[in-house]
Design an enzyme around this catalytic site. Structure first.
Site, short mmCIF file in Angstrom:
data_model
loop_
_atom_site.label_atom_id
_atom_site.label_comp_id
_atom_site.label_asym_id
_atom_site.label_seq_id
_atom_site.Cartn_x
_atom_site.Cartn_y
_atom_site.Cartn_z
N ASN A 111 0.13 0.27 7.80
CA ASN A 111 0.85 1.43 7.29
C ASN A 111 1.80 1.05 6.17
OD1 ASN A 111 -0.43 3.15 9.09
ND2 ASN A 111 1.19 3.04 10.62
N THR A 112 2.59 0.00 6.38
CA THR A 112 3.52 -0.44 5.34
C THR A 112 2.76 -0.99 4.15
OG1 THR A 112 5.18 -0.98 7.02
CG2 THR A 112 5.47 -1.95 4.85
N GLU A 118 -1.52 -8.89 3.53
CA GLU A 118 -2.14 -9.38 4.77
C GLU A 118 -1.72 -8.43 5.88
OE1 GLU A 118 -1.58 -13.38 5.92
OE2 GLU A 118 -1.99 -14.19 3.93
N CYS A 156 -2.17 -10.68 14.76
CA CYS A 156 -3.03 -9.73 14.05
C CYS A 156 -4.50 -9.99 14.29
CB CYS A 156 -2.71 -9.74 12.56
SG CYS A 156 -2.76 -11.37 11.81
#
EC number: 1.2.1.71
Length: 485
Positions: A223-224, A243, A278
């Site tokens: 989102n960012t 990333e 992640c």
């Protein structure tokens, strides 16, 4: 004093901040955020320092980086303790992060020479020379899950290439960032070469929007990252490397081999770092029939026994808390949403002390439209499949593409998998979270746009300058048509 600008420790002039141990809820750090004006001061300091730093001999830049590596090694236990205290990760795990910080520096040094050094060859009496020049002032945005290791993988290559840096750490891990900057200060880094601005979203927006930066290296949420991508649209002169996360699939074949080894690999893929990597497995694809049943039953049994606790507990836990109570609440909410869509809870996520959340395993084969979300915590979705092509098709049904894995002893199945899966990191019979620092880290789609970590970070910290060089001008034996001398 929470900001490091132009070699000086300064108090922030923005909103109050604090950091809590996510297990005990004890306040371990407090300060004030940097204002937009202070961010500009940091950028200006970096711009001023660039003039000298970019022309500083590589041997001197390398000496500072190597001194930093020595200090990290010397203070590794303190770094590990600070990371554990602020993230809640078990101390055994944060010790590996402190070690990885040193290892990544060695990789970055080698990468500089191999990828962005100077090369020359002769072409018909002309010297063809390839040089590299720094981009300029680089902004580095760090994540909370690896607050020492991951920013280090951007800052070190940037400095080696002759860039100056403004570092904005996660507002959830300010103490780790502050302790790391103190080591850079001790290493003898000249004033303004590396600056740090602490703060939440307003601080980040001010840094990303500064006209004085030439590139931005970001590690964080999709989102960012997408907000930054839109913000940088129409600015081709600025380098933006993102990333981001992944909704990562792990496929288990009927030919999976040894049962307990397979279950252990799944647990390491899904629940290491309490699911806050992640590359963690988010979706587990199991074959229909008795083979899949055996794996699922053993997985639920073993996962229910995982030791969970505080970072300094003895014996050490496998998992600690989420980074914050808000993050913990998000996992519980995601579980409830999947159940409302038709998911069946095989192992329920339960809130514990502080931001503790126990692992969840949810059967979602009957969910008509599975949300394509990255649940950044210990929540594993299970889908049963008919055959390998079916599994790969389901695995690829995501806007992300960070990591994927296959557990299979069949070479032909592995060949099919790597020929058809869409992901940047693809492992066989190994946990999804395993990646080499020598390899590109990242993936297509919503997982990012470049690979600016570890060895390949050098590519995004310098631009190539190509030259054709001769000792003097030459007159050819035959002039070009239309020219008379």
């Amino acid at each position: 004093m929470t900001q490091w600008i132009a070699g000086n420790w300064l108090a922030g002039k923005g909103e109050a901040m604090n950091s809590l141990n996510p297990f005990s809820s004890e306040e371990i750090w407090q300060g004030d955020a940097a204002t937009a004006e202070q961010v500009e001061q940091a950028v200006s300091a970096a711009r001023e320092a660039l003039t000298t730093w970019r022309k500083t001999d590589l041997s001197e830049r390398q000496a500072v980086v190597e001194k930093f590596a020595e200090l990290v090694k010397e203070h590794s236990e303190h770094i590990a303790h600070t990371i554990a205290e602020e993230t809640g990760k078990p101390l055994w795990e944060t010790r590996t992060e402190a070690g990885a910080m040193v290892g990544k520096i060695a990789i970055s040094l080698r990468a500089y020479h191999e990828r962005t050094g100077e090369k020359q060859k002769d072409i018909a009496g002309t010297a063809a020379v390839l040089r590299h020049r720094p981009l300029g002032v680089m902004a580095v945005f760090g994540p909370y899950n690896f607050p020492g290791h991951l920013p280090n993988g951007h800052i070190v290559p940037a400095l080696l290439s002759g860039n100056t840096v403004v570092f904005k750490p996660s507002e959830l891990t300010p103490k780790v960032a502050q302790e790391t900057m103190k080591l850079w200060e001790q290493a003898g880094l000249p004033k303004g070469v590396l600056n740090m601005v602490q703060g939440a979203r307003p601080t980040g927006e001010a840094l990303a929007g500064s006209k004085g930066i030439d590139g931005l290296l970001f590690t964080g949420s999709a989102n960012t990252g997408h907000i930054l991508h839109r913000q940088y649209a129409g600015q081709p002169g600025k380098m933006l490397a993102l990333e981001m996360g992944g909704n990562n699939p792990m496929v288990i074949s009927k030919s999976y081999g040894e049962l307990d080894a397979t279950v252990y690999t799944i647990i390491q893929s899904a629940f290491i770092s309490a699911g806050q990597r992640c590359t963690c497995a988010r979706r587990l694809y199991l074959p229909q029939g008795i083979e899949g049943d055996a794996i699922l039953n053993r997985l639920v049994e073993a996962t229910a026994k995982i030791r969970i606790g505080g970072p300094f507990a003895e014996p050490q836990p496998f998992m600690g808390p989420q980074i914050s109570e808000r993050a913990a609440d998000g996992i519980i909410a995601a579980q409830a949403n999947l159940v409302s869509l038709g998911g069946e809870v095989l192992l329920e996520a339960i809130r514990g002390q502080g931001a503790i959340v126990s692992p969840a395993i949810i059967e979602v084969s009957n969910v008509a439209e599975l949300p394509d979300e990255e649940y950044f915590g210990p929540l594993l979705q299970v889908v049963r499949y008919q055959d390998l092509p079916d599994a790969v098709e389901l695995a690829n049904d995501t806007r992300y593409g960070l990591s994927a894995g296959l557990v299979s002893t069949d070479d032909s199945e592995w060949q099919y998998f790597i020929d058809n899966i869409r992901a940047g990191i693809v492992n066989r019979n190994r946990q999804l979270t395993g990646a080499s620092g020598d390899a590109p880290f990242g993936g297509p789609g919503a997982s990012g746009n470049l690979r600016p970590s570890a060895y390949y970070a050098a590519d995004y910290c310098a631009y190539p300058m190509a030259s054709m060089e001769g000792e003097q001008t030459e007159l050819p034996a035959q002039l070009s048509p239309g020219i008379a001398l």
